[in-house]
Design an enzyme around this catalytic site. Structure first.
Site, PDB file in Angstrom:
ATOM      1  CG  ASP A 103      -2.072   0.902   1.147  1.00  0.00           C
ATOM      2  OD1 ASP A 103      -2.297   1.476   0.056  1.00  0.00           O
ATOM      3  OD2 ASP A 103      -2.769   1.078   2.156  1.00  0.00           O
ATOM      4  N   GLY A 104       0.347   2.319  -0.592  1.00  0.00           N
ATOM      5  CA  GLY A 104       1.013   3.618  -0.508  1.00  0.00           C
ATOM      6  C   GLY A 104       1.649   4.115  -1.793  1.00  0.00           C
ATOM      7  N   GLY A 107       0.162   5.481  -4.367  1.00  0.00           N
ATOM      8  CA  GLY A 107      -0.440   6.759  -4.739  1.00  0.00           C
ATOM      9  C   GLY A 107       0.143   7.913  -3.934  1.00  0.00           C
ATOM     10  NE  ARG A 130      -4.184   6.969  -7.307  1.00  0.00           N
ATOM     11  CZ  ARG A 130      -4.068   6.706  -6.001  1.00  0.00           C
ATOM     12  NH1 ARG A 130      -3.834   7.676  -5.146  1.00  0.00           N
ATOM     13  NH2 ARG A 130      -4.221   5.482  -5.558  1.00  0.00           N
ATOM     14  CB  SER A 167      -8.426  -5.471  -4.192  1.00  0.00           C
ATOM     15  OG  SER A 167      -8.899  -4.158  -4.395  1.00  0.00           O
ATOM     16  CB  THR A 168     -12.905  -7.564  -6.165  1.00  0.00           C
ATOM     17  OG1 THR A 168     -12.865  -7.511  -4.750  1.00  0.00           O
ATOM     18  CG2 THR A 168     -12.673  -8.984  -6.599  1.00  0.00           C
ATOM     19  CG  ASN A 170      -7.307  -2.091  -6.278  1.00  0.00           C
ATOM     20  OD1 ASN A 170      -6.374  -2.882  -6.083  1.00  0.00           O
ATOM     21  ND2 ASN A 170      -7.597  -1.133  -5.404  1.00  0.00           N
ATOM     22  NE  ARG A 185      -3.093  -1.798   4.120  1.00  0.00           N
ATOM     23  CZ  ARG A 185      -4.335  -1.849   3.678  1.00  0.00           C
ATOM     24  NH1 ARG A 185      -5.148  -2.759   4.139  1.00  0.00           N
ATOM     25  NH2 ARG A 185      -4.767  -1.000   2.775  1.00  0.00           N
ATOM     26  NE  ARG A 228      -8.119   0.386   4.884  1.00  0.00           N
ATOM     27  CZ  ARG A 228      -7.697   1.629   5.123  1.00  0.00           C
ATOM     28  NH1 ARG A 228      -7.756   2.130   6.349  1.00  0.00           N
ATOM     29  NH2 ARG A 228      -7.221   2.378   4.150  1.00  0.00           N
ATOM     30  CB  SER A 288      -7.976  -3.989   2.147  1.00  0.00           C
ATOM     31  OG  SER A 288      -7.697  -2.813   2.865  1.00  0.00           O
TER      32      SER A 288
HETATM   33  C1  FPP Z   1      -1.773   0.336  -3.295  1.00  0.00           C
HETATM   34  O1  FPP Z   1      -1.347   1.668  -3.405  1.00  0.00           O
HETATM   35  C2  FPP Z   1      -1.316  -0.467  -4.403  1.00  0.00           C
HETATM   36  C3  FPP Z   1      -2.106  -0.947  -5.401  1.00  0.00           C
HETATM   37  C4  FPP Z   1      -3.557  -0.727  -5.475  1.00  0.00           C
HETATM   38  C5  FPP Z   1      -1.545  -1.736  -6.492  1.00  0.00           C
HETATM   39  C6  FPP Z   1      -0.357  -2.575  -6.166  1.00  0.00           C
HETATM   40  C7  FPP Z   1       0.381  -2.760  -7.406  1.00  0.00           C
HETATM   41  C8  FPP Z   1       1.715  -2.713  -7.543  1.00  0.00           C
HETATM   42  C9  FPP Z   1       2.670  -2.584  -6.420  1.00  0.00           C
HETATM   43  C10 FPP Z   1       2.334  -2.763  -8.894  1.00  0.00           C
HETATM   44  C11 FPP Z   1       1.814  -3.785  -9.827  1.00  0.00           C
HETATM   45  C12 FPP Z   1       2.199  -5.149  -9.462  1.00  0.00           C
HETATM   46  C13 FPP Z   1       2.704  -6.050 -10.308  1.00  0.00           C
HETATM   47  C14 FPP Z   1       2.800  -7.456  -9.845  1.00  0.00           C
HETATM   48  C15 FPP Z   1       3.157  -5.732 -11.659  1.00  0.00           C
HETATM   49  P1  FPP Z   1      -2.458   2.806  -3.469  1.00  0.00           P
HETATM   50  O2  FPP Z   1      -2.621   3.186  -4.896  1.00  0.00           O
HETATM   51  O3  FPP Z   1      -3.692   2.349  -2.775  1.00  0.00           O
HETATM   52  O4  FPP Z   1      -1.731   3.948  -2.686  1.00  0.00           O
HETATM   53  P2  FPP Z   1      -2.437   5.070  -1.802  1.00  0.00           P
HETATM   54  O5  FPP Z   1      -3.126   4.356  -0.670  1.00  0.00           O
HETATM   55  O6  FPP Z   1      -1.263   5.883  -1.343  1.00  0.00           O
HETATM   56  O7  FPP Z   1      -3.356   5.822  -2.703  1.00  0.00           O
END
Ligand code: FPP
Length: 236
Positions: free
Chosen positions: A16-17, A19, A29, A61-62, A64, A184, A190, A192
């Site tokens: 996570d993180g 973004g 992002r 995730s679903t 996302n 995490r 959490r 999620s």
């Molecule tokens: C959470 O960060 C991350 C994701 C929703 C996607 C995870 C994907 C990757 C690390 C890259 C793709 C993976 C592969 C295997 C090619 P967030 O966008 O929720 O960050 P935020 O909470 O800061 O907005």
């Protein structure tokens, strides 16, 4: 303070993180996801070197699917690159690659690449990387219930014979040991909708580090802390 040396076969990771990392740098992002994907590769290699047999990463995730079409498309294109190119390096390093989730929701070309990677790496033995893609734990559990209902209906099994083992055999992770450690990043605490069934006895570790800043040194440090924890599984 004991010198417990807990068995560590399986690590589950919520990355996570991305973004927030991008935002802090004034980048879009998807630049965060790009950097995050590079880190995935490094951490998967490091985990294997540290003798971790299974690593499960929450890549999409679903939930996302509800992000902006621009972001979803960016993530899908990143996936295309990784499936086609970067995961090859893991495959050549004797890592088995598997996918869990509702794969039929992904584009056909992505599904085809996933199947190809699974086929090509199915005899790899050093470690297994499970990539959760279009994954949601409640969906997985509901799907397991549906499969069992069908088995009862067709007379394959009796409802009285359904137990924890028969149920977990219907999950995507049927033949995979349960995670010993969940990490995490980014300070959120959490689940999620990640591996709800499988995490019943898992040790949780939360770090404030944003995923793109996560390093193998921090992974090593978390593993060391995990080794010191006492796991009781409900016993005294
Ligand atoms: C959470 O960060 C991350 C994701 C929703 C996607 C995870 C994907 C990757 C690390 C890259 C793709 C993976 C592969 C295997 C090619 P967030 O966008 O929720 O960050 P935020 O909470 O800061 O907005």
């Amino acid at each position: 303070m004991g010198t417990t040396n807990n068995q560590l076969r399986h690590i589950a990771l919520i990355m996570d993180g991305n973004g927030r990392w991008a935002q802090k740098k004034g980048l879009p992002r998807n630049a965060g996801h790009q950097k995050g994907a590079e880190v995935v590769l490094e951490i998967a290699k490091a985990a294997k070197e540290m003798g971790v047999q299974y690593l499960t990463i929450y890549a999409f995730s679903t939930e996302n699917w509800k992000r902006s079409s621009e972001e979803v498309e960016g993530l899908m294109n990143l996936l295309r690159t990784y499936l086609g190119r970067n995961f090859k390096e893991l495959a050549e390093n004797d890592v088995r690659i598997r996918f869990i989730g509702e794969r039929q929701r992904l584009d056909d070309d992505i599904q085809a690449q996933m199947t190809r990677l699974e086929q090509e790496t199915k005899n790899n033995k050093s470690a297994t990387l499970l990539v959760a893609l279009s994954y949601g734990a409640r969906q997985e559990i509901v799907q397991a219930a549906r499969l069992l209902a069908e088995k009862v209906k067709s007379g394959d099994i009796l409802s009285k014979d359904i137990d924890e083992q028969t149920f977990s055999d219907m999950l995507y992770t049927a033949d995979v040991p349960e995670p010993d450690l969940l990490i995490r990043t980014s300070g959120e605490q959490r689940l999620s909708n990640f591996l709800l069934w499988q995490l019943a006895y898992t040790e949780f570790y939360f770090t404030k580090t944003l995923w793109p800043d996560f390093t193998k040194e921090e992974l090593k440090d978390i593993i060391n802390q995990f080794q010191q924890r006492e796991r009781r599984y409900g016993k005294v």
